[in-house]
Scaffold this motif. Structure first.
Motif, PDB file in Angstrom:
ATOM      1  N   VAL A 228      13.493  23.267  25.670  1.00 42.98           N
ATOM      2  CA  VAL A 228      12.692  22.115  25.243  1.00 42.98           C
ATOM      3  C   VAL A 228      12.244  22.272  23.790  1.00 42.98           C
ATOM      4  O   VAL A 228      12.275  21.322  23.005  1.00 42.98           O
ATOM      5  CB  VAL A 228      11.472  21.943  26.169  1.00 42.98           C
ATOM      6  CG1 VAL A 228      10.482  20.931  25.584  1.00 42.98           C
ATOM      7  CG2 VAL A 228      11.916  21.492  27.560  1.00 42.98           C
ATOM      8  N   ASP A 229      11.856  23.478  23.423  1.00 39.59           N
ATOM      9  CA  ASP A 229      11.353  23.722  22.064  1.00 39.59           C
ATOM     10  C   ASP A 229      12.421  23.570  20.992  1.00 39.59           C
ATOM     11  O   ASP A 229      12.103  23.438  19.803  1.00 39.59           O
ATOM     12  CB  ASP A 229      10.740  25.131  21.978  1.00 39.59           C
ATOM     13  CG  ASP A 229       9.409  25.218  22.720  1.00 39.59           C
ATOM     14  OD1 ASP A 229       8.833  24.158  23.050  1.00 39.59           O
ATOM     15  OD2 ASP A 229       8.951  26.351  22.975  1.00 39.59           O
ATOM     16  N   GLN A 230      13.702  23.572  21.391  1.00 39.53           N
ATOM     17  CA  GLN A 230      14.776  23.411  20.420  1.00 39.53           C
ATOM     18  C   GLN A 230      14.981  21.956  20.003  1.00 39.53           C
ATOM     19  O   GLN A 230      15.668  21.682  19.022  1.00 39.53           O
ATOM     20  CB  GLN A 230      16.084  23.966  20.997  1.00 39.53           C
ATOM     21  CG  GLN A 230      16.107  25.481  21.143  1.00 39.53           C
ATOM     22  CD  GLN A 230      17.358  25.980  21.822  1.00 39.53           C
ATOM     23  OE1 GLN A 230      18.251  25.194  22.158  1.00 39.53           O
ATOM     24  NE2 GLN A 230      17.442  27.278  22.048  1.00 39.53           N
TER      25      GLN A 230
ATOM     26  N   ILE B  96      16.492  23.161  33.694  1.00 44.10           N
ATOM     27  CA  ILE B  96      16.004  23.410  35.047  1.00 44.10           C
ATOM     28  C   ILE B  96      17.159  23.562  36.028  1.00 44.10           C
ATOM     29  O   ILE B  96      17.188  24.481  36.848  1.00 44.10           O
ATOM     30  CB  ILE B  96      15.053  22.273  35.500  1.00 44.10           C
ATOM     31  CG1 ILE B  96      13.679  22.474  34.869  1.00 44.10           C
ATOM     32  CG2 ILE B  96      14.939  22.225  37.022  1.00 44.10           C
ATOM     33  CD1 ILE B  96      12.692  21.388  35.190  1.00 44.10           C
ATOM     34  N   VAL B  97      18.129  22.678  35.931  1.00 44.65           N
ATOM     35  CA  VAL B  97      19.273  22.751  36.845  1.00 44.65           C
ATOM     36  C   VAL B  97      20.068  24.033  36.616  1.00 44.65           C
ATOM     37  O   VAL B  97      20.383  24.770  37.563  1.00 44.65           O
ATOM     38  CB  VAL B  97      20.179  21.518  36.685  1.00 44.65           C
ATOM     39  CG1 VAL B  97      21.451  21.689  37.504  1.00 44.65           C
ATOM     40  CG2 VAL B  97      19.443  20.254  37.116  1.00 44.65           C
ATOM     41  N   GLU B  98      20.394  24.331  35.370  1.00 43.03           N
ATOM     42  CA  GLU B  98      21.227  25.496  35.071  1.00 43.03           C
ATOM     43  C   GLU B  98      20.537  26.811  35.418  1.00 43.03           C
ATOM     44  O   GLU B  98      21.138  27.686  36.045  1.00 43.03           O
ATOM     45  CB  GLU B  98      21.613  25.484  33.589  1.00 43.03           C
ATOM     46  CG  GLU B  98      22.592  24.368  33.230  1.00 43.03           C
ATOM     47  CD  GLU B  98      22.966  24.379  31.762  1.00 43.03           C
ATOM     48  OE1 GLU B  98      22.301  25.128  30.994  1.00 43.03           O
ATOM     49  OE2 GLU B  98      23.903  23.663  31.387  1.00 43.03           O
TER      50      GLU B  98
ATOM     51  N   ALA C 124      10.673  30.315  31.241  1.00 44.57           N
ATOM     52  CA  ALA C 124      10.922  30.752  29.868  1.00 44.57           C
ATOM     53  C   ALA C 124      12.168  30.080  29.302  1.00 44.57           C
ATOM     54  O   ALA C 124      12.184  29.641  28.139  1.00 44.57           O
ATOM     55  CB  ALA C 124      11.068  32.271  29.818  1.00 44.57           C
ATOM     56  N   GLU C 125      13.219  29.975  30.115  1.00 45.86           N
ATOM     57  CA  GLU C 125      14.454  29.341  29.659  1.00 45.86           C
ATOM     58  C   GLU C 125      14.246  27.837  29.440  1.00 45.86           C
ATOM     59  O   GLU C 125      14.769  27.276  28.476  1.00 45.86           O
ATOM     60  CB  GLU C 125      15.570  29.583  30.675  1.00 45.86           C
ATOM     61  CG  GLU C 125      16.025  31.023  30.735  1.00 45.86           C
ATOM     62  CD  GLU C 125      17.163  31.241  31.714  1.00 45.86           C
ATOM     63  OE1 GLU C 125      17.758  30.235  32.155  1.00 45.86           O
ATOM     64  OE2 GLU C 125      17.457  32.406  32.042  1.00 45.86           O
TER      65      GLU C 125
END
Length: 205
Positions: free
Chosen positions: A85-87, A102-104, A79-80
């Motif tokens: 990505v959508d931003q 993904i990393v964070e 979800a994050e």
């Protein structure tokens, strides 16, 4: 996730989904305190106040409970990542945001509770279905970005799409797989920018 029927043996007690949620909530707390490997279904039954047989009406094994908990964590990561990505408007920036998110999110969710991290380790080691499905969804997200980038002219089109997707996924994998992630902690801050820049250079038309 494999599971048995959730029909109740009697009319007493809460409805099925409430019981399942109660088991998951108690299991999450117990795993976080004592660890996944050291906990048995009998332990969970004692904590919740149910019989072991009653728990088996909802989950066929401890792994089935672990898969739900692991799936919840992976769902938060997805979800994050999707929100990040959508931003972005253009594919190159979407790819950068994909790496960074993904990393964070993986670092935060996998390391905020070392005991719950044991579930992620078991899931990755034993290749639980919930982890395989998570990998497939991340790959699909990456494939969509690559397709969009090819259509917009931002990315090269000569290399087969799936070959490109898998190569990039393998670059990202150390920050997706908890078995490898624990050895990548020292590079977490600089990795997203450096790796995404390298990948974007390779994608130039």
């Amino acid at each position: 996730m494999k599971k048995t029927s959730t029909s109740l043996a009697s009319a007493r007690g809460p409805v099925d989904h409430e019981v399942r949620n109660q088991i998951i909530a108690a299991a999450t707390e117990h795993f976080s305190r004592y660890g996944y490997e050291k906990t048995t279904v009998s332990d969970l039954a004692k904590v919740i106040g149910f019989s072991k047989a009653y728990i088996y009406k909802f989950f066929e094994s401890k792994q089935a409970v672990g898969e739900v908990i692991c799936g919840n964590c992976l769902g938060e990561i997805e979800a994050e990542v999707r929100a990040a990505v959508d931003q972005a408007d253009r594919p190159p920036e979407k790819l950068r945001r994909l790496f960074k998110a993904i990393v964070e999110s993986s670092m935060r969710l996998f390391f905020q509770d070392r005991k719950l991290y044991e579930i992620a380790i078991s899931a990755a080691t034993e290749r639980w279905q919930v982890t395989l499905a998570h990998e497939e969804r991340i790959q699909a997200m990456l494939r969509d970005i690559l397709q969009e980038g090819r259509q917009s002219g931002d990315f090269e089109r000569k290399t087969p799409l799936d070959e490109t997707m898998m190569a990039i996924y393998l670059v990202m994998r150390p920050y997706l797989n908890p078995l490898i992630l624990q050895h990548s902690f020292d590079y977490a801050e600089e990795a997203p920018a450096q790796l995404s820049s390298l990948v974007l250079r390779s994608l130039s038309p």
